[in-house]
Design a protein around this motif. Structure first.
Motif, PDB file in Angstrom:
ATOM      1  N   MET A 127       0.846  -1.200   0.000  1.00 35.09           N
ATOM      2  CA  MET A 127       0.000   0.000   0.000  1.00 35.09           C
ATOM      3  C   MET A 127       0.887   1.257   0.000  1.00 35.09           C
ATOM      4  O   MET A 127       1.839   1.358   0.754  1.00 35.09           O
ATOM      5  CB  MET A 127      -0.883  -0.009   1.255  1.00 35.09           C
ATOM      6  CG  MET A 127      -1.863   1.141   1.308  1.00 35.09           C
ATOM      7  SD  MET A 127      -2.882   1.007   2.799  1.00 35.09           S
ATOM      8  CE  MET A 127      -3.496   2.662   2.882  1.00 35.09           C
ATOM      9  N   THR A 128       0.561   2.187  -0.879  1.00 40.64           N
ATOM     10  CA  THR A 128       1.345   3.413  -0.996  1.00 40.64           C
ATOM     11  C   THR A 128       0.939   4.421   0.080  1.00 40.64           C
ATOM     12  O   THR A 128      -0.245   4.657   0.297  1.00 40.64           O
ATOM     13  CB  THR A 128       1.147   4.056  -2.388  1.00 40.64           C
ATOM     14  OG1 THR A 128       1.446   3.091  -3.385  1.00 40.64           O
ATOM     15  CG2 THR A 128       2.050   5.257  -2.578  1.00 40.64           C
ATOM     16  N   LYS A 129       1.954   4.994   0.716  1.00 36.52           N
ATOM     17  CA  LYS A 129       1.712   6.006   1.747  1.00 36.52           C
ATOM     18  C   LYS A 129       1.956   7.383   1.148  1.00 36.52           C
ATOM     19  O   LYS A 129       2.958   7.611   0.463  1.00 36.52           O
ATOM     20  CB  LYS A 129       2.669   5.743   2.919  1.00 36.52           C
ATOM     21  CG  LYS A 129       2.559   6.761   4.028  1.00 36.52           C
ATOM     22  CD  LYS A 129       3.567   6.463   5.127  1.00 36.52           C
ATOM     23  CE  LYS A 129       3.406   7.469   6.255  1.00 36.52           C
ATOM     24  NZ  LYS A 129       4.361   7.230   7.331  1.00 36.52           N
ATOM     25  N   THR A 130       1.044   8.322   1.395  1.00 40.93           N
ATOM     26  CA  THR A 130       1.220   9.685   0.895  1.00 40.93           C
ATOM     27  C   THR A 130       1.854  10.548   1.981  1.00 40.93           C
ATOM     28  O   THR A 130       1.350  10.606   3.107  1.00 40.93           O
ATOM     29  CB  THR A 130      -0.124  10.307   0.472  1.00 40.93           C
ATOM     30  OG1 THR A 130      -0.686   9.513  -0.573  1.00 40.93           O
ATOM     31  CG2 THR A 130       0.071  11.733  -0.026  1.00 40.93           C
ATOM     32  N   ILE A 131       2.985  11.185   1.626  1.00 37.77           N
ATOM     33  CA  ILE A 131       3.598  12.137   2.556  1.00 37.77           C
ATOM     34  C   ILE A 131       3.789  13.474   1.828  1.00 37.77           C
ATOM     35  O   ILE A 131       3.773  13.538   0.595  1.00 37.77           O
ATOM     36  CB  ILE A 131       4.946  11.633   3.144  1.00 37.77           C
ATOM     37  CG1 ILE A 131       6.058  11.681   2.105  1.00 37.77           C
ATOM     38  CG2 ILE A 131       4.810  10.240   3.723  1.00 37.77           C
ATOM     39  CD1 ILE A 131       7.436  11.548   2.730  1.00 37.77           C
ATOM     40  N   GLY A 132       3.967  14.504   2.605  1.00 32.87           N
ATOM     41  CA  GLY A 132       4.129  15.824   2.016  1.00 32.87           C
ATOM     42  C   GLY A 132       5.553  16.076   1.536  1.00 32.87           C
ATOM     43  O   GLY A 132       6.516  15.549   2.100  1.00 32.87           O
ATOM     44  N   LEU A 133       5.667  16.876   0.512  1.00 32.25           N
ATOM     45  CA  LEU A 133       6.961  17.401   0.062  1.00 32.25           C
ATOM     46  C   LEU A 133       6.826  18.915   0.094  1.00 32.25           C
ATOM     47  O   LEU A 133       6.121  19.500  -0.737  1.00 32.25           O
ATOM     48  CB  LEU A 133       7.296  16.924  -1.354  1.00 32.25           C
ATOM     49  CG  LEU A 133       8.524  17.602  -1.998  1.00 32.25           C
ATOM     50  CD1 LEU A 133       9.806  17.251  -1.252  1.00 32.25           C
ATOM     51  CD2 LEU A 133       8.642  17.230  -3.481  1.00 32.25           C
ATOM     52  N   LEU A 134       7.450  19.543   1.085  1.00 28.18           N
ATOM     53  CA  LEU A 134       7.393  21.002   1.201  1.00 28.18           C
ATOM     54  C   LEU A 134       8.649  21.593   0.578  1.00 28.18           C
ATOM     55  O   LEU A 134       9.752  21.438   1.111  1.00 28.18           O
ATOM     56  CB  LEU A 134       7.279  21.414   2.672  1.00 28.18           C
ATOM     57  CG  LEU A 134       7.326  22.923   2.953  1.00 28.18           C
ATOM     58  CD1 LEU A 134       6.225  23.668   2.213  1.00 28.18           C
ATOM     59  CD2 LEU A 134       7.257  23.201   4.457  1.00 28.18           C
ATOM     60  N   VAL A 135       8.472  22.235  -0.559  1.00 27.91           N
ATOM     61  CA  VAL A 135       9.592  22.891  -1.239  1.00 27.91           C
ATOM     62  C   VAL A 135       9.505  24.386  -0.934  1.00 27.91           C
ATOM     63  O   VAL A 135       8.483  25.031  -1.207  1.00 27.91           O
ATOM     64  CB  VAL A 135       9.543  22.648  -2.759  1.00 27.91           C
ATOM     65  CG1 VAL A 135      10.650  23.442  -3.467  1.00 27.91           C
ATOM     66  CG2 VAL A 135       9.707  21.159  -3.057  1.00 27.91           C
ATOM     67  N   MET A 136      10.560  24.915  -0.333  1.00 25.81           N
ATOM     68  CA  MET A 136      10.562  26.319   0.084  1.00 25.81           C
ATOM     69  C   MET A 136      11.572  27.129  -0.723  1.00 25.81           C
ATOM     70  O   MET A 136      12.640  26.634  -1.075  1.00 25.81           O
ATOM     71  CB  MET A 136      10.878  26.412   1.577  1.00 25.81           C
ATOM     72  CG  MET A 136       9.792  25.795   2.448  1.00 25.81           C
ATOM     73  SD  MET A 136      10.152  25.880   4.227  1.00 25.81           S
ATOM     74  CE  MET A 136      11.307  24.514   4.417  1.00 25.81           C
ATOM     75  N   ALA A 137      11.192  28.367  -1.010  1.00 26.54           N
ATOM     76  CA  ALA A 137      12.063  29.253  -1.782  1.00 26.54           C
ATOM     77  C   ALA A 137      11.801  30.696  -1.367  1.00 26.54           C
ATOM     78  O   ALA A 137      10.883  30.988  -0.601  1.00 26.54           O
ATOM     79  CB  ALA A 137      11.811  29.063  -3.279  1.00 26.54           C
ATOM     80  N   TYR A 138      12.615  31.586  -1.893  1.00 25.64           N
ATOM     81  CA  TYR A 138      12.591  32.994  -1.484  1.00 25.64           C
ATOM     82  C   TYR A 138      11.311  33.692  -1.933  1.00 25.64           C
ATOM     83  O   TYR A 138      10.731  34.487  -1.209  1.00 25.64           O
ATOM     84  CB  TYR A 138      13.807  33.697  -2.090  1.00 25.64           C
ATOM     85  CG  TYR A 138      14.190  34.975  -1.408  1.00 25.64           C
ATOM     86  CD1 TYR A 138      14.894  34.958  -0.203  1.00 25.64           C
ATOM     87  CD2 TYR A 138      13.870  36.207  -1.971  1.00 25.64           C
ATOM     88  CE1 TYR A 138      15.270  36.138   0.426  1.00 25.64           C
ATOM     89  CE2 TYR A 138      14.241  37.399  -1.344  1.00 25.64           C
ATOM     90  CZ  TYR A 138      14.935  37.348  -0.150  1.00 25.64           C
ATOM     91  OH  TYR A 138      15.306  38.508   0.485  1.00 25.64           O
ATOM     92  N   GLY A 139      10.884  33.390  -3.153  1.00 26.40           N
ATOM     93  CA  GLY A 139       9.725  34.071  -3.715  1.00 26.40           C
ATOM     94  C   GLY A 139      10.124  35.332  -4.454  1.00 26.40           C
ATOM     95  O   GLY A 139      11.216  35.877  -4.256  1.00 26.40           O
ATOM     96  N   THR A 140       9.235  35.794  -5.320  1.00 28.49           N
ATOM     97  CA  THR A 140       9.499  36.987  -6.125  1.00 28.49           C
ATOM     98  C   THR A 140       8.161  37.608  -6.510  1.00 28.49           C
ATOM     99  O   THR A 140       7.145  36.903  -6.532  1.00 28.49           O
ATOM    100  CB  THR A 140      10.310  36.606  -7.389  1.00 28.49           C
ATOM    101  OG1 THR A 140      10.803  37.794  -8.015  1.00 28.49           O
ATOM    102  CG2 THR A 140       9.475  35.830  -8.383  1.00 28.49           C
ATOM    103  N   PRO A 141       8.123  38.903  -6.804  1.00 31.34           N
ATOM    104  CA  PRO A 141       6.846  39.507  -7.217  1.00 31.34           C
ATOM    105  C   PRO A 141       6.303  38.853  -8.490  1.00 31.34           C
ATOM    106  O   PRO A 141       7.055  38.513  -9.402  1.00 31.34           O
ATOM    107  CB  PRO A 141       7.218  40.967  -7.484  1.00 31.34           C
ATOM    108  CG  PRO A 141       8.454  41.203  -6.686  1.00 31.34           C
ATOM    109  CD  PRO A 141       9.193  39.910  -6.692  1.00 31.34           C
ATOM    110  N   TYR A 142       4.980  38.676  -8.535  1.00 24.41           N
ATOM    111  CA  TYR A 142       4.327  38.115  -9.725  1.00 24.41           C
ATOM    112  C   TYR A 142       3.956  39.215 -10.710  1.00 24.41           C
ATOM    113  O   TYR A 142       3.845  38.984 -11.904  1.00 24.41           O
ATOM    114  CB  TYR A 142       3.049  37.364  -9.329  1.00 24.41           C
ATOM    115  CG  TYR A 142       3.289  36.231  -8.352  1.00 24.41           C
ATOM    116  CD1 TYR A 142       3.874  35.030  -8.763  1.00 24.41           C
ATOM    117  CD2 TYR A 142       2.934  36.355  -7.015  1.00 24.41           C
ATOM    118  CE1 TYR A 142       4.097  33.992  -7.868  1.00 24.41           C
ATOM    119  CE2 TYR A 142       3.149  35.317  -6.110  1.00 24.41           C
ATOM    120  CZ  TYR A 142       3.731  34.145  -6.540  1.00 24.41           C
ATOM    121  OH  TYR A 142       3.947  33.119  -5.654  1.00 24.41           O
ATOM    122  N   LYS A 143       3.725  40.421 -10.182  1.00 20.45           N
ATOM    123  CA  LYS A 143       3.376  41.577 -11.021  1.00 20.45           C
ATOM    124  C   LYS A 143       3.932  42.839 -10.354  1.00 20.45           C
ATOM    125  O   LYS A 143       4.329  42.795  -9.188  1.00 20.45           O
ATOM    126  CB  LYS A 143       1.855  41.680 -11.225  1.00 20.45           C
ATOM    127  CG  LYS A 143       1.051  41.672  -9.935  1.00 20.45           C
ATOM    128  CD  LYS A 143      -0.439  41.513 -10.214  1.00 20.45           C
ATOM    129  CE  LYS A 143      -1.269  41.639  -8.933  1.00 20.45           C
ATOM    130  NZ  LYS A 143      -0.973  40.580  -7.952  1.00 20.45           N
TER     131      LYS A 143
END
Length: 307
Positions: free
Chosen positions: A1-17
């Protein structure tokens, strides 16, 4: 049975507009609004590289590539992706809350920065952990992955490719400038932070494994805090290397970053190139890792060490 776990990828971020630039800059400054001149300076830098940074789209592609590679590498675990950003929505806390709402009780966290410092990776992990503790989510943190063979292989290949553009007899007149984002010296010393040693180790590995003869280490993109930051700055380093050794070719590898964004496209491709042009020397900057399979593979290999 497959177990689902989280993958939290974090980064600095940048303006979208463009309208995001002021609140984004204010968040970076811990809630203190920038002056009109400071805000305009940042807007001008974005304008110079085409209007806005490509970072947002690249971060998403990197995170998705990592999720897909992990799901291929693990048989009995399914990774569900969450992206959390330091200075703009979706914030790190928002991502952890989404995990909780989805019933995730276990996750691996990765910061899109190869070297560990308490100021960068450590602060991301602390924010994520504090939010996870509210919900009882168990985290395994990836601290760094600069030392993974595939990461070093990526940069080794890029350096060697760049050297093919330089006449072989001029390789002794070529220098590799290995750099990362500068940080306040006081914080590094106070925390006995491994960050400078990790950059030094990266430079050593690249010197050993690539065909480069001369290597120098520098720092870039320091903040304007009125306190000393790690140095030398890459622009000053370029001038001093030229004055001392007369190098004709400068190869810049900003290994502390993982994709093309403002610090690379402006601080390297514009500011360092201006210095090279003034000195009459050649500027080279290999492409950044982005979603290259070697780079993504290096993070997968490090995840295997923690989970």
């Amino acid at each position: 049975m497959t177990k689902t776990i989280g993958l939290l990828v974090m980064a600095y971020g940048t303006p979208y507009k463009e309208s995001d630039i002021e609140p984004y800059y204010t968040d970076i400054r811990h809630g203190k609004q920038p002056s009109d001149a400071e805000l305009q300076d940042l807007k001008d830098r974005y304008q110079f590289i085409g209007g806005l940074s490509p970072l947002a789209g690249t971060t998403n592609r990197q995170a998705e590539a990592l999720r897909d590679a992990l799901n291929e590498a693990y048989d009995e675990v399914q990774f569900k992706l969450y992206i959390g950003l330091k200075h703009i929505s979706p914030f790190i806390e928002d991502a952890v809350q989404s995990m909780h709402e989805d019933g995730i009780d276990e996750a691996v966290t990765v910061v899109l920065a190869p070297h560990y410092s308490s100021f960068s990776v450590g602060s991301y992990n602390t924010r994520a952990q504090q939010e996870a503790d509210k919900y009882g989510i168990q985290f395994k943190h990836v601290a760094h992955y600069y030392q993974q063979p595939k990461f070093i292989q990526y940069w080794t290949e890029k350096i060697n490719e760049t050297l093919t553009k330089i006449p072989h007899e001029e390789h002794d007149e070529t220098v590799l400038v290995v750099s990362a984002h500068s940080l306040p010296k006081g914080l590094i010393e106070k925390n006995n932070d491994p960050y400078p040693n990790e950059l030094h180790h990266t430079a050593q590995l690249l010197e050993e494994q690539s065909d480069i003869i001369h290597v120098a280490e520098g720092w870039q993109s320091e903040g304007n805090t009125g306190t000393p930051w790690l140095g030398p700055d890459v622009q000053d380093l370029t001038k001093s290397l030229y004055e001392t050794y007369g190098y004709k070719h400068f190869i810049y590898t900003p290994v502390g970053f993982v994709c093309e964004h403002l610090e690379v496209l402006f601080d390297n491709d514009y500011e360092c190139k201006v210095v090279c042009d003034e000195l009459g020397v050649n500027y080279y900057r290999p492409s950044m890792p982005n979603t290259d399979p070697l780079f993504i593979g290096a993070i997968v290999d490090e995840v295997k060490n923690v989970y």
